[in-house]
Design a protein around this motif. Sequence first.
Motif, mmCIF file in Angstrom:
data_model
loop_
_atom_site.group_PDB
_atom_site.id
_atom_site.type_symbol
_atom_site.label_atom_id
_atom_site.label_comp_id
_atom_site.label_asym_id
_atom_site.label_seq_id
_atom_site.Cartn_x
_atom_site.Cartn_y
_atom_site.Cartn_z
ATOM 1 N N ASN A 135 33.611 -4.982 -16.648
ATOM 2 C CA ASN A 135 33.395 -5.297 -15.243
ATOM 3 C C ASN A 135 32.968 -6.753 -15.123
ATOM 4 O OD1 ASN A 135 32.951 -4.533 -12.342
ATOM 5 N ND2 ASN A 135 30.859 -5.134 -12.863
ATOM 6 N N LEU A 136 33.761 -7.539 -14.406
ATOM 7 C CA LEU A 136 33.456 -8.960 -14.197
ATOM 8 C C LEU A 136 33.211 -9.669 -15.529
ATOM 9 C CD1 LEU A 136 31.080 -8.689 -11.082
ATOM 10 C CD2 LEU A 136 33.580 -8.767 -11.146
ATOM 11 N N PHE A 137 34.090 -9.406 -16.489
ATOM 12 C CA PHE A 137 33.929 -9.932 -17.847
ATOM 13 C C PHE A 137 35.130 -10.764 -18.292
ATOM 14 C CE2 PHE A 137 34.441 -9.352 -22.494
ATOM 15 C CZ PHE A 137 33.253 -9.927 -22.931
ATOM 16 N N MET A 138 36.327 -10.272 -18.071
ATOM 17 C CA MET A 138 37.529 -10.922 -18.600
ATOM 18 C C MET A 138 37.751 -12.316 -18.013
ATOM 19 S SD MET A 138 38.662 -8.605 -20.712
ATOM 20 C CE MET A 138 40.369 -9.063 -21.075
ATOM 21 N N HIS A 139 37.270 -12.541 -16.798
ATOM 22 C CA HIS A 139 37.527 -13.831 -16.149
ATOM 23 C C HIS A 139 36.771 -14.987 -16.806
ATOM 24 C CE1 HIS A 139 33.740 -12.774 -14.116
ATOM 25 N NE2 HIS A 139 33.595 -14.065 -13.910
ATOM 26 N N HIS A 140 35.857 -14.691 -17.710
ATOM 27 C CA HIS A 140 35.137 -15.751 -18.416
ATOM 28 C C HIS A 140 36.012 -16.445 -19.470
ATOM 29 C CE1 HIS A 140 31.104 -14.846 -16.811
ATOM 30 N NE2 HIS A 140 31.488 -13.583 -16.842
ATOM 31 N N PHE A 141 37.190 -15.911 -19.735
ATOM 32 C CA PHE A 141 38.017 -16.405 -20.838
ATOM 33 C C PHE A 141 39.327 -16.971 -20.310
ATOM 34 C CE2 PHE A 141 35.260 -13.030 -22.252
ATOM 35 C CZ PHE A 141 34.720 -13.509 -23.429
ATOM 36 N N GLU A 142 39.885 -17.907 -21.061
ATOM 37 C CA GLU A 142 41.175 -18.498 -20.688
ATOM 38 C C GLU A 142 41.936 -18.885 -21.951
ATOM 39 O OE1 GLU A 142 40.954 -22.276 -18.699
ATOM 40 O OE2 GLU A 142 39.118 -22.847 -19.770
ATOM 41 N N ALA A 159 42.462 3.160 -24.427
ATOM 42 C CA ALA A 159 42.723 2.770 -23.046
ATOM 43 C C ALA A 159 41.769 1.641 -22.692
ATOM 44 C CB ALA A 159 42.539 3.950 -22.099
ATOM 45 N N PHE A 160 42.148 0.895 -21.660
ATOM 46 C CA PHE A 160 41.325 -0.224 -21.200
ATOM 47 C C PHE A 160 41.352 -0.248 -19.686
ATOM 48 C CE2 PHE A 160 41.111 -4.928 -20.186
ATOM 49 C CZ PHE A 160 39.736 -5.024 -20.361
ATOM 50 N N VAL A 161 40.169 -0.375 -19.087
ATOM 51 C CA VAL A 161 40.038 -0.467 -17.632
ATOM 52 C C VAL A 161 39.098 -1.623 -17.327
ATOM 53 C CG1 VAL A 161 39.280 0.678 -15.521
ATOM 54 C CG2 VAL A 161 40.390 2.009 -17.328
ATOM 55 N N CYS A 162 39.532 -2.544 -16.467
ATOM 56 C CA CYS A 162 38.632 -3.630 -16.078
ATOM 57 C C CYS A 162 38.764 -3.921 -14.597
ATOM 58 C CB CYS A 162 38.875 -4.897 -16.895
ATOM 59 S SG CYS A 162 40.397 -5.785 -16.531
ATOM 60 N N CYS A 163 37.639 -4.313 -14.010
ATOM 61 C CA CYS A 163 37.581 -4.747 -12.622
ATOM 62 C C CYS A 163 37.104 -6.192 -12.627
ATOM 63 C CB CYS A 163 36.649 -3.851 -11.816
ATOM 64 S SG CYS A 163 36.776 -4.095 -10.036
ATOM 65 N N ASP A 190 27.716 -19.013 -9.456
ATOM 66 C CA ASP A 190 28.568 -18.212 -10.331
ATOM 67 C C ASP A 190 29.607 -17.411 -9.553
ATOM 68 O OD1 ASP A 190 27.100 -19.240 -12.381
ATOM 69 O OD2 ASP A 190 26.166 -17.350 -12.982
ATOM 70 N N ALA A 191 29.266 -16.989 -8.331
ATOM 71 C CA ALA A 191 30.225 -16.226 -7.531
ATOM 72 C C ALA A 191 31.443 -17.066 -7.196
ATOM 73 C CB ALA A 191 29.557 -15.718 -6.257
ATOM 74 N N VAL A 192 31.226 -18.304 -6.801
ATOM 75 C CA VAL A 192 32.353 -19.189 -6.501
ATOM 76 C C VAL A 192 33.167 -19.459 -7.769
ATOM 77 C CG1 VAL A 192 32.985 -21.517 -5.739
ATOM 78 C CG2 VAL A 192 31.194 -20.253 -4.525
ATOM 79 N N ALA A 193 32.468 -19.727 -8.870
ATOM 80 C CA ALA A 193 33.168 -19.964 -10.142
ATOM 81 C C ALA A 193 33.963 -18.737 -10.565
ATOM 82 C CB ALA A 193 32.150 -20.335 -11.222
ATOM 83 N N SER A 194 33.418 -17.536 -10.330
ATOM 84 C CA SER A 194 34.102 -16.308 -10.719
ATOM 85 C C SER A 194 35.409 -16.124 -9.960
ATOM 86 C CB SER A 194 33.191 -15.094 -10.472
ATOM 87 O OG SER A 194 32.071 -15.125 -11.316
ATOM 88 N N VAL A 195 35.397 -16.422 -8.668
ATOM 89 C CA VAL A 195 36.629 -16.289 -7.879
ATOM 90 C C VAL A 195 37.681 -17.265 -8.382
ATOM 91 C CG1 VAL A 195 37.648 -16.567 -5.595
ATOM 92 C CG2 VAL A 195 35.459 -15.371 -5.853
ATOM 93 N N HIS A 196 37.298 -18.496 -8.647
ATOM 94 C CA HIS A 196 38.257 -19.473 -9.175
ATOM 95 C C HIS A 196 38.842 -19.021 -10.513
ATOM 96 C CE1 HIS A 196 38.051 -22.655 -6.229
ATOM 97 N NE2 HIS A 196 36.731 -22.689 -6.282
ATOM 98 N N ALA A 197 38.056 -18.256 -11.289
ATOM 99 C CA ALA A 197 38.511 -17.793 -12.605
ATOM 100 C C ALA A 197 39.130 -16.407 -12.559
ATOM 101 C CB ALA A 197 37.334 -17.789 -13.575
ATOM 102 N N GLY A 198 39.209 -15.807 -11.370
ATOM 103 C CA GLY A 198 39.699 -14.442 -11.239
ATOM 104 C C GLY A 198 41.197 -14.320 -11.445
#
Length: 235
Positions: A135-142, A159-163, A190-198
Amino acid sequence: MTSMKRIVEPEWLDTLPAHDPRAVRSRSDLHRINRLMRNQSVLGDALDGIVRGTPSPRLVELGAGDGTLLLRVARRHAKRWPRVALGLLDVQPVVRAETLTRYRELGWDVRVIGADVFDWLAHAEPGDAPIVVANLFMHHFEGARLQALVDGIADRAHAFVCCEPQRSRLALTGSRLLGLIGCNDVTRHDAVASVHAGFIGEELASLWPHPEEWMLSESPATPFGHLFTAVRRQH
């Protein structure tokens, strides 16, 4: 409308010591944000058919933090998901003893895994194929690190499930208004950064290896959230 370019930048919460007062406050803010995004409902609904169809289900949450998000999922689904084994993985776990007690009162076998996700993925036990949740984890990576993370999960998981945050103008507007509900400076940044990385579209599905071996689904989950699921096909 032109889609937003994906930009990943460091988030302040990841740089603060776990018990820094601003970090503690920001984690509290995240509880409210998860409720606003309905992430526990989205994850619970996505997991329901997978968990109920798996004998002796084992879940591992990546970036689990204080472990309370899946506790809310567990409270809703525990009667249909008996005897779940859960691992809460985080490089800086901050799971309280009372949180573990509440899991165990629901009949779940829970343990905390203090490890880097790449180290954990690299040391899979033979035959181990958990249901992996994020949850809110994968967007930290590129780039190469995101691909390595996806490859590692696909190699290890049943299986894998992410939000994740949805990368959209609406979500960006919402992230800029979090000060109105009392979120602190760390959360607002962090919320703004998270959306940009979503994520949008099928960006995660496009990275998934050997897609013919999986049932993949990726779509907006809520006005602000993005859901990806991968379930290994039975042979």
